[in-house]
Scaffold this active site. Sequence first.
Site, PDB file in Angstrom:
ATOM      1  N   SER A 121       0.819  -1.209   0.000  1.00  0.00           N
ATOM      2  CA  SER A 121       0.000   0.000   0.000  1.00  0.00           C
ATOM      3  C   SER A 121       0.856   1.265   0.000  1.00  0.00           C
ATOM      4  O   SER A 121       0.471   2.280  -0.574  1.00  0.00           O
ATOM      5  CB  SER A 121      -0.934   0.000   1.216  1.00  0.00           C
ATOM      6  OG  SER A 121      -1.854  -1.072   1.129  1.00  0.00           O
ATOM      7  N   GLY A 324     -25.783 -24.621  -0.733  1.00  0.00           N
ATOM      8  CA  GLY A 324     -25.557 -25.510   0.399  1.00  0.00           C
ATOM      9  C   GLY A 324     -24.289 -26.326   0.213  1.00  0.00           C
ATOM     10  O   GLY A 324     -23.245 -25.812  -0.206  1.00  0.00           O
ATOM     11  N   GLY A 325     -24.373 -27.608   0.502  1.00  0.00           N
ATOM     12  CA  GLY A 325     -23.207 -28.484   0.399  1.00  0.00           C
ATOM     13  C   GLY A 325     -22.639 -28.539  -1.005  1.00  0.00           C
ATOM     14  O   GLY A 325     -21.412 -28.642  -1.184  1.00  0.00           O
ATOM     15  N   GLU A 348      -4.605  -3.739  -6.372  1.00  0.00           N
ATOM     16  CA  GLU A 348      -4.708  -2.357  -6.866  1.00  0.00           C
ATOM     17  C   GLU A 348      -5.295  -1.389  -5.840  1.00  0.00           C
ATOM     18  O   GLU A 348      -6.087  -0.513  -6.155  1.00  0.00           O
ATOM     19  CB  GLU A 348      -5.487  -2.310  -8.176  1.00  0.00           C
ATOM     20  CG  GLU A 348      -4.765  -3.074  -9.282  1.00  0.00           C
ATOM     21  CD  GLU A 348      -5.422  -2.952 -10.625  1.00  0.00           C
ATOM     22  OE1 GLU A 348      -5.947  -1.876 -10.936  1.00  0.00           O
ATOM     23  OE2 GLU A 348      -5.400  -3.944 -11.356  1.00  0.00           O
TER      24      GLU A 348
END
Length: 640
Positions: A121, A324-325, A348
């Site tokens: 950063s 779900g699964g 970015e």
Amino acid sequence: MNFRYGEEQLLVRDTVRDFVRTRIVPNADAWNEAGEFPLALLPELATLGLTGLAVPAEYGGAALDSVSIALVMEELGAHNSLCIGHLLVAASDEQKERWLPPLARGDHLGCWALTEPSSGSDAAAVQSRARCDGDAYVISGTKQFITNGGLAGFAVVLAATGERTLTAFGIARGTTGFRAGRREEKMGLHASDTTQLILAGCRVPAGDRIGAEGTAFDDVKKVLDRGRIGIAALATGLGRASVEIATRYAKERTQFGRPIAEFEMIQWKLAKARTELDAARLLVHRAAALADAGRPFSNAASKAKLYASEAATRAADASLQVLGGYGYLRDFAVERHLRDARLMEIGEGTSEVQRIVIARDLLRASLAATATGDLVARARAGDKRSLARLVSVVENDDPGAAEILRTLYADTGRAQVVGVTGPPGGGKSTLVNNLAGAYRERSSRVAVVAVDPSSPFSGGAILGDRIRMRERFLDEGIFIRSMASRGHAGGLARATARVVNVLDALGTDVVLVETVGVGQEEVDVIGVADTVCLVTVPGLGDDIQAIKAGILEIADVLVVNKADRPGADETVRDLAQMLSLAKDHPWKPPIIRTSARSGEGTRELVDAIEKHRAWSAGSGEQVRRRRAAARVEVEALLRE
């Protein structure tokens, strides 16, 4: 605001959408499992122009606008703007000729190398160093998280040439001392090549330096601003793809005897995700539209990137929950989308960085608004220094100008605005000096705005207010402002109108606007006036010049100044004859003789101006003029 896309934009989007559905979606899982970028697809991408979206046509690119590129990014789920973007921002024409065509043709990929192991950063803290050595630079350092780093045939590399100063270089693959390092194993985006880049005494010709030495950080910010629009569009596409899978699944999956799409909790998840993604797209396209219009878009890009990236993660997570699964299995692409979308909150500029950018802009605007409020309050109280500062901010369109105008605009429309125009040498400054004195006797606050659209330097307007009006300068009830050209006449006309609005809103009773020269420029400038006085001088053919310029038609009062000169009678007669030949008009401009030096005729001129003012108010002409000017100004303020 136009929410409709152009036909060409829709054609580009639909073409890319079809390509993605037929060539990418069927193979995406296989490419992801292999963990390899499909280089064999590069020629097809290039044929569609997808390897040079923003590249101008003269360099072989598609030359698309930013909104079109955002539409493509959302469909394609890919992002290639940084390397090419930096070249478009900072490369010389010769460098563009060398480097852009191969990238646009898809001869090879490009990469952009900014991030390092110790600088993310804090981009200016790079440790890579570029040392000038004769006609070349020697670069050493390590770059981290470089997309296409192991594949690219060309790289834009950022290195330090001083303390927290960056310089950019274009480096071709195969350059001695330049190579790809470790390939990173990532949580998502497995088919996207991400590596380190190693620079070990890499010698780069000075001619391959991009931009001036030590100035690249400003270019980096511009590149990232556009890149954030691309990332935001990509994120929106990932989230949309997840919701589309979840929606189809919910309509097919049956539980408790009916499709789960009929259950309210499932509907809420899908509705929330789709709403947030639609909002994200609007933010993305607003930022892109601002970029296309050449207006500031950095803050808009950060908002789009922040919201779209986080909305995409939420959408993918909600979609996985709907499945779900099965959503947790690799049988469905949702789990891959969730892993891929997570990077959009990091790359970015992290979400934290975007919040900093947005907050700084917000606080800066808030501080400016507070300062503006204080300045306005002091100006209302009659402080001429504060008034002068407000006028300067508006005249120069400095930060805070739009806020000042929005604050004051509701109080405009009270002052009497008199325009005085005509050829140079007509004695207008002295005449305006006399008018200012006459109006000061009957008004508490008078302002003079002397405008010189014909001179970029200190022309007649400056001399007029500083020399001929020196006796008025110390009068606390008279404010004097000179305005000389700072650009095209249209910009000066707009600045003049805004200065008049400020003076009007702050309690000025009479504003005298003096313009210099003859031409269409004056017609624009004096559009702010309730009453227009056209000044001519005997023996100079000014009346003929006025007709040629087209401003005789808009004169409300004709003034023959220096009427003590020979030829004054002839000038009055000529003007009267010209008026008799003009088209019928409900107001017949009077012809007033004055001698500015002696002051003769000043009272008669004031009386003529007042008569026109009364007629204009009674006939509706004043309202018509002010509405026309207001429409232009309100539209400008809304755009800002």
